[in-house]
Design a protein around this motif. Structure first.
Motif, PDB file in Angstrom:
ATOM      1  N   ARG A 122       0.792  -1.238   0.000  1.00  0.00           N
ATOM      2  CA  ARG A 122       0.000   0.000   0.000  1.00  0.00           C
ATOM      3  C   ARG A 122       0.818   1.280   0.000  1.00  0.00           C
ATOM      4  N   ASN A 123       2.092   1.231   0.389  1.00  0.00           N
ATOM      5  CA  ASN A 123       2.897   2.458   0.369  1.00  0.00           C
ATOM      6  C   ASN A 123       4.352   2.129   0.061  1.00  0.00           C
ATOM      7  N   ASP A 221      -1.980  -8.017   3.440  1.00  0.00           N
ATOM      8  CA  ASP A 221      -2.782  -7.046   2.682  1.00  0.00           C
ATOM      9  C   ASP A 221      -2.342  -7.013   1.217  1.00  0.00           C
TER      10      ASP A 221
END
Length: 292
Positions: A122-123, A221
């Motif tokens: 995600r980042n 995730d």
């Protein structure tokens, strides 16, 4: 909030001091204390009163209640420390033997899956951390405890301080991993998240490193976002690193050094999951002439 401080018994305090004297890792100490607490709960009396028969019955109790082999062996290890070191009564554990662990092969991602997983993080911090886990084959705890000064771009190496077994070693640093680390450093430094000489992957508090649990959550995730159905952890990236090197014909003894394995036997497990090597083997049926 309950601010009551639990009173530590003299026996437990002595065991804690015995573990501190030997500089056991905090998680190891917690595991050993947990093992003695299990025995105490089973006996319903002080563990230093246990007999050989008590210990035998306790192991049977663990087996009968469905305790996994790994947990059972960890419990026996903690009890052995307690009786051997703290009590000086090694004879009580003489007949307690660990159970044989089932031999399993690790889950391994393909190179395409590993790349997709990292890209789905995600980042940029998580992308860089997962790139290190896969590109250098580090354990989750080793990734989390990297500092800025551990990146040696001159020698293209990562310094791993006090890895498993309290040993220092160097891991490989590929140009791609270095590029991603530099990209993360520029952003993290500009945002005040990476301090001079500080953690390479800080947690929410920049004075503390990212935890292994947080890194594993990032992996889960990313795997879900990438549509990877395999059961993936940060350690899966380490397994994949070793397997892919073996498939590229890198000497297994070199892989052993890169992983920081003490025994070659530990590294040899990857020969069982290197499918590219299996595909190169010509099976005996292939050489049987077709029936006329």
């Amino acid at each position: 909030m309950d601010t009551t401080t639990r009173k530590v018994s003299p026996l437990r305090q002595r065991m804690i001091e015995d573990m501190r004297m030997r500089k056991l890792e905090p998680r190891t100490q917690e595991g050993y204390i947990r093992a003695v607490r299990k025995l105490t709960e089973y006996l319903k009396r002080s563990p230093d009163t246990a007999t050989v028969e008590d210990l035998r019955n306790f192991q049977l109790h663990l087996v009968d209640t469905g305790t996994s082999p790994i947990t059972l062996n960890a419990t026996l290890t903690g009890l052995r420390f307690f009786f051997d070191i703290t009590l000086g009564r090694a004879e009580l554990m003489a007949r307690m033997q660990p159970v044989k662990l089932p031999r399993t092969v690790p889950v391994v991602l393909s190179m395409q899956e590993a790349a997709a997983l990292i890209a789905a993080a995600r980042n940029i911090k998580h992308q860089a951390a997962l790139s290190v886990a896969y590109g250098a084959g580090l354990r989750a705890s080793e990734v989390c405890r990297l500092k800025v000064g551990d990146v040696d771009s001159e020698r293209m190496a990562l310094r791993v301080e006090q890895g498993k077994g309290a040993k220092d070693r160097y891991a490989m640093l590929s140009p791609v991993v270095l590029q991603r680390l530099r990209a993360w450093w520029r952003i993290g430094h500009a945002q005040g998240k990476i301090l001079p000489g500080g953690w390479l992957f800080p947690g929410l508090d920049v004075m503390e490193p990212l935890s292994a649990r947080q890194l594993n959550r990032a992996v889960h995730d990313a795997a879900a976002a990438a549509g990877i159905a395999k059961r993936v952890t940060t350690h899966t990236l380490r397994h994949s690193f070793a397997t892919h090197l073996l498939e590229r014909k890198v000497d297994i003894r070199v892989i052993q050094v890169l992983l920081g394995h003490k025994k070659l036997e530990t590294t040899s497990i990857y020969a069982h999951v290197a499918t590219d090597l299996l595909r190169e083997v010509l099976g005996p049926l292939e050489q049987v002439p077709p029936s006329s």
